[in-house]
Design an enzyme around this catalytic site. Structure first.
Site, PDB file in Angstrom:
ATOM      1  N   GLU A  74      20.306  31.783  35.362  1.00  0.00           N
ATOM      2  CA  GLU A  74      19.194  31.512  34.438  1.00  0.00           C
ATOM      3  C   GLU A  74      19.241  30.021  34.155  1.00  0.00           C
ATOM      4  OE1 GLU A  74      19.679  34.110  31.097  1.00  0.00           O
ATOM      5  OE2 GLU A  74      19.584  35.881  32.356  1.00  0.00           O
ATOM      6  N   LYS A 129      33.565  31.295  30.414  1.00  0.00           N
ATOM      7  CA  LYS A 129      33.759  29.874  30.090  1.00  0.00           C
ATOM      8  C   LYS A 129      32.601  29.481  29.194  1.00  0.00           C
ATOM      9  CE  LYS A 129      33.087  25.894  30.900  1.00  0.00           C
ATOM     10  NZ  LYS A 129      32.525  25.028  29.843  1.00  0.00           N
ATOM     11  N   CYS A 176      15.586  27.604  26.310  1.00  0.00           N
ATOM     12  CA  CYS A 176      15.118  27.426  27.682  1.00  0.00           C
ATOM     13  C   CYS A 176      13.665  27.862  27.835  1.00  0.00           C
ATOM     14  CB  CYS A 176      16.001  28.225  28.631  1.00  0.00           C
ATOM     15  SG  CYS A 176      15.999  29.975  28.237  1.00  0.00           S
ATOM     16  N   GLU A 180      12.636  18.504  32.134  1.00  0.00           N
ATOM     17  CA  GLU A 180      13.053  19.270  30.964  1.00  0.00           C
ATOM     18  C   GLU A 180      13.778  18.337  29.990  1.00  0.00           C
ATOM     19  OE1 GLU A 180      16.472  21.944  31.190  1.00  0.00           O
ATOM     20  OE2 GLU A 180      15.294  23.493  30.195  1.00  0.00           O
TER      21      GLU A 180
HETATM   22  P1  NAD Z   1      24.910  22.861  31.451  1.00  0.00           P
HETATM   23  O1  NAD Z   1      24.448  23.269  32.787  1.00  0.00           O
HETATM   24  O2  NAD Z   1      25.214  21.435  31.203  1.00  0.00           O
HETATM   25  O3  NAD Z   1      26.248  23.629  31.063  1.00  0.00           O
HETATM   26  C1  NAD Z   1      26.293  25.038  31.051  1.00  0.00           C
HETATM   27  C2  NAD Z   1      27.726  25.470  31.300  1.00  0.00           C
HETATM   28  O4  NAD Z   1      28.100  25.120  32.612  1.00  0.00           O
HETATM   29  C3  NAD Z   1      28.738  24.842  30.362  1.00  0.00           C
HETATM   30  O5  NAD Z   1      29.687  25.818  30.010  1.00  0.00           O
HETATM   31  C4  NAD Z   1      29.356  23.768  31.234  1.00  0.00           C
HETATM   32  O6  NAD Z   1      30.667  23.415  30.854  1.00  0.00           O
HETATM   33  C5  NAD Z   1      29.354  24.454  32.574  1.00  0.00           C
HETATM   34  N1  NAD Z   1      29.408  23.562  33.733  1.00  0.00           N
HETATM   35  C6  NAD Z   1      28.891  22.332  33.869  1.00  0.00           C
HETATM   36  N2  NAD Z   1      29.133  21.841  35.115  1.00  0.00           N
HETATM   37  C7  NAD Z   1      29.803  22.813  35.789  1.00  0.00           C
HETATM   38  C8  NAD Z   1      30.329  22.911  37.101  1.00  0.00           C
HETATM   39  N3  NAD Z   1      30.190  21.938  37.996  1.00  0.00           N
HETATM   40  N4  NAD Z   1      30.954  24.059  37.455  1.00  0.00           N
HETATM   41  C9  NAD Z   1      31.094  25.073  36.576  1.00  0.00           C
HETATM   42  N5  NAD Z   1      30.625  25.028  35.304  1.00  0.00           N
HETATM   43  C10 NAD Z   1      29.984  23.907  34.917  1.00  0.00           C
HETATM   44  O7  NAD Z   1      23.820  23.409  30.431  1.00  0.00           O
HETATM   45  P2  NAD Z   1      23.778  23.217  28.850  1.00  0.00           P
HETATM   46  O8  NAD Z   1      23.508  21.777  28.586  1.00  0.00           O
HETATM   47  O9  NAD Z   1      24.974  23.853  28.250  1.00  0.00           O
HETATM   48  O10 NAD Z   1      22.506  24.092  28.446  1.00  0.00           O
HETATM   49  C11 NAD Z   1      21.201  23.594  28.497  1.00  0.00           C
HETATM   50  C12 NAD Z   1      20.521  23.989  29.783  1.00  0.00           C
HETATM   51  O11 NAD Z   1      20.619  25.388  29.950  1.00  0.00           O
HETATM   52  C13 NAD Z   1      19.051  23.683  29.807  1.00  0.00           C
HETATM   53  O12 NAD Z   1      18.704  23.210  31.089  1.00  0.00           O
HETATM   54  C14 NAD Z   1      18.407  25.030  29.579  1.00  0.00           C
HETATM   55  O13 NAD Z   1      17.107  25.163  30.073  1.00  0.00           O
HETATM   56  C15 NAD Z   1      19.356  25.923  30.278  1.00  0.00           C
HETATM   57  N6  NAD Z   1      19.252  27.301  29.764  1.00  0.00           N
HETATM   58  C16 NAD Z   1      18.595  28.232  30.524  1.00  0.00           C
HETATM   59  C17 NAD Z   1      18.427  29.521  30.048  1.00  0.00           C
HETATM   60  C18 NAD Z   1      17.678  30.568  30.825  1.00  0.00           C
HETATM   61  O14 NAD Z   1      17.722  31.730  30.426  1.00  0.00           O
HETATM   62  N7  NAD Z   1      16.995  30.224  31.896  1.00  0.00           N
HETATM   63  C19 NAD Z   1      18.941  29.855  28.807  1.00  0.00           C
HETATM   64  C20 NAD Z   1      19.600  28.880  28.062  1.00  0.00           C
HETATM   65  C21 NAD Z   1      19.758  27.598  28.552  1.00  0.00           C
HETATM   66  O1  6OD Z   2      16.640  36.757  25.138  1.00  0.00           O
HETATM   67  C1  6OD Z   2      17.371  36.680  26.120  1.00  0.00           C
HETATM   68  O2  6OD Z   2      17.947  37.644  26.601  1.00  0.00           O
HETATM   69  C2  6OD Z   2      17.548  35.390  26.751  1.00  0.00           C
HETATM   70  N1  6OD Z   2      18.247  35.394  27.911  1.00  0.00           N
HETATM   71  C3  6OD Z   2      17.055  34.284  26.187  1.00  0.00           C
HETATM   72  C4  6OD Z   2      17.218  32.999  26.699  1.00  0.00           C
HETATM   73  C5  6OD Z   2      16.924  31.929  25.957  1.00  0.00           C
HETATM   74  C6  6OD Z   2      17.130  30.599  26.435  1.00  0.00           C
HETATM   75  O3  6OD Z   2      17.459  29.648  25.784  1.00  0.00           O
END
Ligand code: NAD
Ligand code: 6OD
Length: 484
Positions: A252, A176, A286, A388
């Site tokens: 993550e 998804k 992130c 964040e």
């Molecule tokens: P988000 O959590 O809003 O959405 C991520 C995904 O989850 C989307 O596909 C969304 O449709 C889905 N989703 C939302 N609610 C859901 C539910 N209740 N059940 C199932 N799926 C659901 O995140 P975003 O805004 O797309 O991305 C930004 C966030 O992601 C930031 O907090 C960032 O730090 C984090 N992030 C973390 C990493 C990491 O490696 N730790 C990497 C990239 C992004």
């Molecule tokens: O480099 C990667 O494998 C990884 N998971 C990066 C994540 C970046 C977050 O926005």
């Protein structure tokens, strides 16, 4: 306007219900996305289950790995299509997507295909009372159908970072993608068919989170495990869904990552590194740095150098020559980031640079642009230091002592990443070991060795992926004991 379909059992599937994807650059509608309901999700899960029991499950590991490696060259052949789709959805500079998102998106398949071909076996011989002995060995089996829920910031890269190991380990997937970035995951469906990956191995369903495709997928009892990248709050909701059926999760999540700058650092390299870690991908990484602690003797110089660097960043559309920062992904996210810009001003922050929306010509004024922003003058308790924001902004604060800065860096609910800038090797080791985060970089940022463990501490994640660590999540170990 193009139509973006679901990809189920090797076919592109239209639905009656659709939503519009808007361009981050000017808010123009760019795609009609076909939203999956419970029926489509059920079909995708059934197709994935059939492929698991059928052609994919029966394929020898070496042939599976060869097919996955075929994806790397197939993505390369369609490089421009992937590049265009990723830049259209996210607004990120082509220079960034062509060096990071697309090549890494492809490389994730090769890394895990190579890995699965070289997994060491475990054998134990043990005595038995009759003296004949026994032999134990462990085999790794796929977990089953994996639900892969992805964010919008590095769409292809973060999706294949999960899909690569999942498929290499013999699982099948239902992905998804984020509602903001539906295109590259769908394009990958075409490539899967071109390469000859059997129908049902890779499925894509589009939609939103709650009461939509995301929730329907995580609630589906045919999903055996869920891997998710996104916000910590979303992780909590997904964990609740996964609890039904006690299904494992790999998460993550968010971060509020510090950089620690000691006065003995190589200043040019540190400024260059902090500019990247604060502003790359418009701060939507992130691992990005939203808190910078600078040893007091260097503080004023550092702030002025960082300001000069931020003001030299060229803001613009993906194709523009020399552009280093695009818009945010959407108006919704722009509103969130700007609400923090306003909050910082209300709290009395010193706005070193930025703090608003850059002037953009013509139709671009409708886009999700924000200025790269640097603040000073707020304390560790301020929401700007604790929450964040996920935008191109960072709070710079002075510190006086090593113990103090370690305590302040760790004073957060998150624990994803930290970067330490110093030329004192002993100090680098000493501080790194005390930082409560899954990833610590010294004199660098976002240097990624794909075989090394990746994941967050505290509210930044559950589990580690990368190299053999991915095998822990995407396979199940079975012990077989033979009486000799
Ligand atoms: P988000 O959590 O809003 O959405 C991520 C995904 O989850 C989307 O596909 C969304 O449709 C889905 N989703 C939302 N609610 C859901 C539910 N209740 N059940 C199932 N799926 C659901 O995140 P975003 O805004 O797309 O991305 C930004 C966030 O992601 C930031 O907090 C960032 O730090 C984090 N992030 C973390 C990493 C990491 O490696 N730790 C990497 C990239 C992004
Ligand atoms: O480099 C990667 O494998 C990884 N998971 C990066 C994540 C970046 C977050 O926005």
């Amino acid at each position: 306007m193009k139509d973006i379909h679901n990809f189920i059992n090797g076919e592109f599937v239209a639905t009656a219900r659709q939503f519009t994807k808007h361009s981050p650059m000017d808010h123009a509608p760019i795609a009609r996305v076909h939203e999956a309901g419970r029926d489509e999700i059920d079909r995708a899960v059934q197709a994935a289950r059939a492929a698991l029991r059928g052609p994919w499950g029966r394929l020898p590991i070496s042939e599976r790995a060869e097919l996955l490696k075929g994806l790397v060259s197939a993505i390369d052949r369609r490089f421009d299509d992937f590049l265009e789709a990723e830049c259209a959805d996210t607004g990120k500079p082509r220079s960034l997507a062509s060096h990071l998102d697309i090549p890494r998106g492809a490389a994730n398949f090769k890394v895990f295909a190579d890995l699965i071909n070289s997994v060491p076996a475990e054998f134990f011989e043990s005595p038995t009372p009759d003296g004949r002995g026994s032999l134990n060995y462990a085999i790794r089996r796929p977990v089953g159908v994996i639900g892969v829920i992805c964010p919008w910031n590095l769409p292809l890269l973060l999706m294949t970072w999960k899909v690569g190991p999942a498929l290499a380990c013999g699982n099948t997937v239902v992905v998804k993608p984020s509602e903001e970035t539906p295109q590259t995951a769908t394009l990958l469906g075409e490539v899967m068919n071109e390469v000859g990956i059997p129908a049902g191995v890779y499925n894509v369903v589009h939609g939103f989170g709650p009461d939509s495709a995301g929730a329907f997928l995580t609630e589906h009892p045919g999903i055996n495990a869920i891997t998710f990248t996104g916000e910590t709050r979303t992780g909590t909701a997904i964990m609740q869904a996964a609890a039904r059926g006690t299904r494992p999760v790999s998460f993550e999540l968010g971060g509020k990552n510090p950089a620690i700058v000691f006065a003995d650092c190589d200043l040019d390299a540190t400024i260059e590194g902090c500019l990247r870690s604060a502003f790359a991908n418009s701060g939507q990484v992130c691992l990005g740095t939203e808190r910078i602690y600078v040893e007091r003797p260097l503080f004023e110089t550092f702030v002025q150098r960082l300001k000069a660097g931020a003001e030299a960043l060229k803001i613009g559309c993906p194709d523009e020559e020399g552009v280093s920062m695009g818009p945010l992904v959407s108006r919704e996210h722009q509103n969130k980031v700007l609400s923090y810009y306003r909050k910082a001003a209300e709290l009395g922050a010193t706005v070193v640079t930025g703090g608003g929306v850059p002037p953009m010509p013509g139709h671009l004024a409708q886009g999700a642009w924000v200025q790269p922003t640097i603040w000073t003058g707020l304390g560790d308790d301020s929401p700007i230091a604790r929450e964040e924001i996920f935008g191109p902004c960072t709070l710079v604060q002075p510190f006086d002592a090593e113990d103090e800065v370690i305590r302040r860096a760790n004073d957060t609910d998150y624990g994803l990443a930290c970067s330490i800038w110093t030329q004192n090797l002993s100090r680098a080791h000493r501080v790194a070991a005390q930082i409560e985060a899954g990833l610590v970089w010294v004199n660098s940022w976002f240097l990624r060795e794909l075989r090394s463990p990746f994941g967050g501490s505290k509210q930044s994640g559950i589990g580690r992926e990368g190299g053999v660590h991915s095998l822990e999540f995407y396979t199940e170990l079975r012990n077989i004991c033979i009486k000799l």
